[in-house]
Design a protein around this motif. Structure first.
Motif, PDB file in Angstrom:
ATOM      1  N   VAL A   1     -48.837 148.457   5.115  1.00  0.00           N
ATOM      2  CA  VAL A   1     -47.816 147.890   4.385  1.00  0.00           C
ATOM      3  C   VAL A   1     -46.557 148.672   5.134  1.00  0.00           C
ATOM      4  O   VAL A   1     -46.725 150.099   5.245  1.00  0.00           O
ATOM      5  N   TRP A   2     -45.690 148.188   5.599  1.00  0.00           N
ATOM      6  CA  TRP A   2     -44.319 148.596   6.397  1.00  0.00           C
ATOM      7  C   TRP A   2     -43.361 148.411   5.428  1.00  0.00           C
ATOM      8  O   TRP A   2     -42.974 147.449   4.999  1.00  0.00           O
ATOM      9  N   ALA A   3     -42.845 149.675   5.584  1.00  0.00           N
ATOM     10  CA  ALA A   3     -41.400 149.738   4.563  1.00  0.00           C
ATOM     11  C   ALA A   3     -40.119 149.870   5.477  1.00  0.00           C
ATOM     12  O   ALA A   3     -40.332 150.479   6.356  1.00  0.00           O
ATOM     13  N   PRO A   4     -39.200 149.369   5.170  1.00  0.00           N
ATOM     14  CA  PRO A   4     -38.070 149.284   6.043  1.00  0.00           C
ATOM     15  C   PRO A   4     -37.206 150.349   6.153  1.00  0.00           C
ATOM     16  O   PRO A   4     -37.312 151.364   5.275  1.00  0.00           O
ATOM     17  N   VAL A   5     -36.668 150.788   7.289  1.00  0.00           N
ATOM     18  CA  VAL A   5     -35.779 152.228   7.358  1.00  0.00           C
ATOM     19  C   VAL A   5     -34.470 151.639   8.122  1.00  0.00           C
ATOM     20  O   VAL A   5     -34.413 150.643   8.687  1.00  0.00           O
ATOM     21  N   PRO A   6     -33.466 152.421   7.902  1.00  0.00           N
ATOM     22  CA  PRO A   6     -32.105 151.776   8.188  1.00  0.00           C
ATOM     23  C   PRO A   6     -31.878 151.804   9.769  1.00  0.00           C
ATOM     24  O   PRO A   6     -31.211 151.136  10.291  1.00  0.00           O
ATOM     25  N   THR A   7     -32.643 152.608  10.207  1.00  0.00           N
ATOM     26  CA  THR A   7     -32.338 152.798  11.856  1.00  0.00           C
ATOM     27  C   THR A   7     -33.609 153.103  12.441  1.00  0.00           C
ATOM     28  O   THR A   7     -34.698 153.465  12.132  1.00  0.00           O
ATOM     29  N   GLN A   8     -33.946 152.894  13.806  1.00  0.00           N
ATOM     30  CA  GLN A   8     -35.054 153.361  14.585  1.00  0.00           C
ATOM     31  C   GLN A   8     -35.400 154.738  14.388  1.00  0.00           C
ATOM     32  O   GLN A   8     -34.577 155.676  14.615  1.00  0.00           O
ATOM     33  N   VAL A   9     -36.645 155.079  14.129  1.00  0.00           N
ATOM     34  CA  VAL A   9     -37.232 156.437  13.818  1.00  0.00           C
ATOM     35  C   VAL A   9     -38.682 156.504  14.627  1.00  0.00           C
ATOM     36  O   VAL A   9     -39.104 155.509  14.905  1.00  0.00           O
TER      37      VAL A   9
ATOM     38  N   GLY B   1     -38.404 141.354  13.462  1.00  0.00           N
ATOM     39  CA  GLY B   1     -37.183 140.479  13.242  1.00  0.00           C
ATOM     40  C   GLY B   1     -36.129 141.302  13.827  1.00  0.00           C
ATOM     41  O   GLY B   1     -36.228 142.011  14.785  1.00  0.00           O
ATOM     42  N   SER B   2     -34.903 141.776  13.039  1.00  0.00           N
ATOM     43  CA  SER B   2     -33.838 142.601  13.317  1.00  0.00           C
ATOM     44  C   SER B   2     -34.048 143.653  12.605  1.00  0.00           C
ATOM     45  O   SER B   2     -32.968 144.619  12.603  1.00  0.00           O
ATOM     46  N   SER B   3     -35.136 143.967  11.856  1.00  0.00           N
ATOM     47  CA  SER B   3     -35.095 145.176  10.896  1.00  0.00           C
ATOM     48  C   SER B   3     -36.237 146.343  11.703  1.00  0.00           C
ATOM     49  O   SER B   3     -37.189 145.867  12.113  1.00  0.00           O
ATOM     50  N   TRP B   4     -36.028 147.538  11.318  1.00  0.00           N
ATOM     51  CA  TRP B   4     -37.135 148.479  11.691  1.00  0.00           C
ATOM     52  C   TRP B   4     -37.832 148.915  10.576  1.00  0.00           C
ATOM     53  O   TRP B   4     -37.249 148.848   9.173  1.00  0.00           O
TER      54      TRP B   4
END
Length: 80
Positions: free
Chosen positions: A21-29, A36-39
């Motif tokens: 399960v992947w959780a969104p983060v505001p920027t690449q880490v 898509g367009s989200s990290w």
């Protein structure tokens, strides 16, 4: 454990091939991936009872008992 009827947050991304399960983060880490367009970063892993059993056996454990509503309660020992 994987639950067939589980509903994930709208922002989470579940990969049925890996159980991650992947959780969104505001920027690449570190360890993030782009969907898509989200990290996203790996947050947890939900396996079926069979997949959990196979993974433990593959890593040298002998399953003595597996129970629980979704098969996530295990008693195991190192294989001989």
């Amino acid at each position: 454990m994987y639950e067939p009827g589980r509903v994930y947050d709208d922002d989470d991304h579940y990969d049925p091939r890996t159980g991650i399960v992947w959780a969104p983060v505001p920027t690449q880490v570190t360890d993030s991936v782009r969907f898509g367009s989200s990290w996203y970063i790996p947050n947890r892993r939900h396996l079926t009872a069979e997949a959990l059993r196979l993974e433990l056996e593959r890593h040298g454990f002998r399953i003595i008992e597996q129970s629980g509503q979704f098969g996530g309660e295990l008693v195991c020992t190192p294989a001989d």
